[in-house]
Scaffold this motif. Structure first.
Motif, short mmCIF file in Angstrom:
data_model
loop_
_atom_site.label_atom_id
_atom_site.label_comp_id
_atom_site.label_asym_id
_atom_site.label_seq_id
_atom_site.Cartn_x
_atom_site.Cartn_y
_atom_site.Cartn_z
N ALA A 271 0.83 -1.21 0.00
CA ALA A 271 0.00 0.00 0.00
C ALA A 271 0.86 1.25 0.00
O ALA A 271 0.55 2.23 -0.70
CB ALA A 271 -0.92 -0.01 1.22
N ALA B 229 2.46 1.72 -3.49
CA ALA B 229 1.46 2.16 -4.46
C ALA B 229 1.05 3.61 -4.20
O ALA B 229 0.91 4.40 -5.15
CB ALA B 229 0.24 1.24 -4.38
N GLY B 230 0.87 3.98 -2.95
CA GLY B 230 0.47 5.35 -2.63
C GLY B 230 1.53 6.36 -3.00
O GLY B 230 1.23 7.44 -3.54
N LYS C 82 1.65 6.64 -6.84
CA LYS C 82 0.46 7.26 -7.43
C LYS C 82 0.34 8.74 -7.11
O LYS C 82 -0.02 9.54 -7.98
CB LYS C 82 -0.77 6.51 -6.94
N LEU D 216 -1.27 -0.12 -11.44
CA LEU D 216 -1.72 1.03 -10.66
C LEU D 216 -2.37 2.12 -11.51
O LEU D 216 -2.91 3.08 -10.97
CB LEU D 216 -0.53 1.64 -9.90
N PRO E 220 -3.61 2.66 -0.56
CA PRO E 220 -2.67 3.69 -1.04
C PRO E 220 -3.13 5.10 -0.72
O PRO E 220 -2.30 5.99 -0.50
CB PRO E 220 -2.64 3.44 -2.55
#
Length: 447
Positions: free
Chosen positions: A41, A44-45, A48, A82, A136
């Motif tokens: 997480a 991905a966060g 992104k 993603l 995320p």
């Protein structure tokens, strides 16, 4: 400066990375089952929401033997899954380092903060390693107010089961709100965002070798941020699903260390909280929505039994800690419990507020050794939780939150009682109370 205390391995790792805009800290101890999800997480966060910033994930581990550090380093996220709008400038660095010092979350945080300071990070966020509901988006919500809105401290705001977080709901939130005048709903939530200037302030302090290093770190961070005038906000994170405990289980060590930290900070910041009246809401970011939470089984009978046993075994200590009227009301509740049904057990808001305020005053006066005093609070806390469970068993979450709000308002309304007692006006005391050593020896009730 905090970076000077880095051990050799940590210093070598920091020097190899040289600089980071963002540091994500994950303290852990034997969390191999959940830590991989937390790391995914985070990766991905960061990819992104902050693709143009250099980020480092630091796992501060307490000596796990189940492969937690290896899981942190081996976890991967496929960027192609993603749907990123921007390609990240670089991959997210990941480190897993053992922390040193007193075993506990605070010592793990200290290493993370030292690393963030050495890397001159603009923002740092810390998240628990046992989270199953983390997404995320949490990292955007915890970091963006720091990086782009000028806040210094982001506290979490999430939905929890009505019997999860009972230490927060019954003591820490109402007391902190009444003392410092800011409604931070989860002051010991576990997930926070921190600015570089507040991070520096934390590292300057010399109380890292106290109970702050164990369970007291979250309320320590929150209180310093509020009391010293840093910009504080909250971010709505949805549901918090983690390895929760039955509030009737043995939470005595956590209770002692968290409440002890609150009471110690009360002494330091007395000039601040004496001037505050009422409370105001903290800024809240994120889109609020209703979410499902996992049920928690509560053993009410056991909690009431511990309270009744405390009435018999801790009477001398409680009579030293509590005002006469408070002590007599507690004693009557214990006696009534022998005859009343478990469904009729009730510890009212005003009495509970006076119990907490009296213990804060007793902690300051040290008429009972502080360790013994805090241990003796556990049966009273369990009585309050048992009462709360009875009262809210059929309530929906919104009604439960209103009930907690009513308790907070009672804490605020009774603050003059605290101010008078804290100043030393204790009122008439019983003359037949035991000596300090005699009372301290009677705090051995098991929970």
């Amino acid at each position: 400066m905090g970076s000077q205390a880095l051990n050799r391995d940590a210093l070598r790792a920091a020097e190899s990375i040289r600089h980071a805009d963002i540091v994500v800290g994950i303290p852990s101890y034997n969390n191999v089952r959940t830590v991989g999800h937390v790391v995914r997480a985070a990766c991905a966060g960061l990819a992104k929401y902050f693709p143009q910033m250099k980020a480092v994930i630091i796992n501060s581990d307490g000596g796990s033997t189940d492969g937690t550090p290896q899981a942190v380093l081996s976890t991967h996220v496929e960027d192609a899954h993603l749907l990123l709008l921007n390609t990240p400038l670089s991959g997210v660095h990941r480190l897993s380092l053992p922390y040193h010092g007193i075993p506990g979350k605070g010592s793990a945080f200290r290493l993370i903060f030292q690393m963030a300071s050495h890397l001159e990070a603009k923002a740092c966020t810390v998240v628990d390693s046992d989270l199953r509901s983390i997404t995320p988006e949490w990292f955007d919500l915890l970091l963006r107010p720091i990086l782009f809105a000028g806040f210094d401290f982001v506290a979490p705001y999430y939905h929890r089961h009505k019997y999860d977080g009972t230490i927060t709901n019954s003591i820490v939130y109402p007391l902190t709100r009444a003392l410092y005048g800011l409604r931070v709903r989860q002051p010991i939530g576990g997930e926070f965002g921190i600015s570089a200037r507040l991070l520096k302030r934390y590292l300057e302090r010399d109380d890292w070798e106290t109970d702050v290093a164990r369970y007291g770190i979250d309320i320590w961070m929150t209180t310093i941020a509020i009391a010293e005038g840093y910009r504080v906000c909250q971010s709505f994170l949805g549901a918090k699903l983690h390895d929760a405990k039955d509030p009737g289980a043995d939470l005595s060590a956590m209770l002692q260390q968290v409440v002890g930290s609150v009471f110690s900070l009360m002494q330091e910041y007395e000039p601040v909280w004496r001037r505050r009246t009422g409370s105001e809401p903290a800024d809240l970011f994120g889109f609020r929505f209703d979410v499902g939470v996992e049920p928690i089984t509560v053993n009410v009978d056991r909690m009431i039994q511990v309270f009744r046993r405390g009435c018999a075994e801790l009477a001398e200590v409680w009579s030293l800690a509590l005002a006469r009227e408070t002590y007599e009301a507690v004693r009557r509740l214990g006696e009534a419990g022998d005859h009343a049904s478990r469904e009729g057990f009730h510890l009212e808001d005003e009495l509970w507020t006076h119990v907490v305020y009296d213990f804060a005053c007793a902690y300051r006066r040290q008429r009972v050794g502080r360790g013994h005093l805090l241990r003796s609070l556990t049966p009273l806390y369990l009585a309050r939780v048992a009462s709360f469970v009875h009262e809210t068993r059929e309530m929906l979450p919104a009604a439960v939150e209103e009930r907690i709000e009513a308790l907070c308002l009672r804490f605020e309304a009774e603050k003059p009682y605290l101010l008078e007692r804290y100043a030393g006006n204790e009122g008439p005391r019983r003359e037949d109370k035991p000596s300090l050593p005699e009372a301290a020896a009677r705090t051995g009730v098991e929970v």
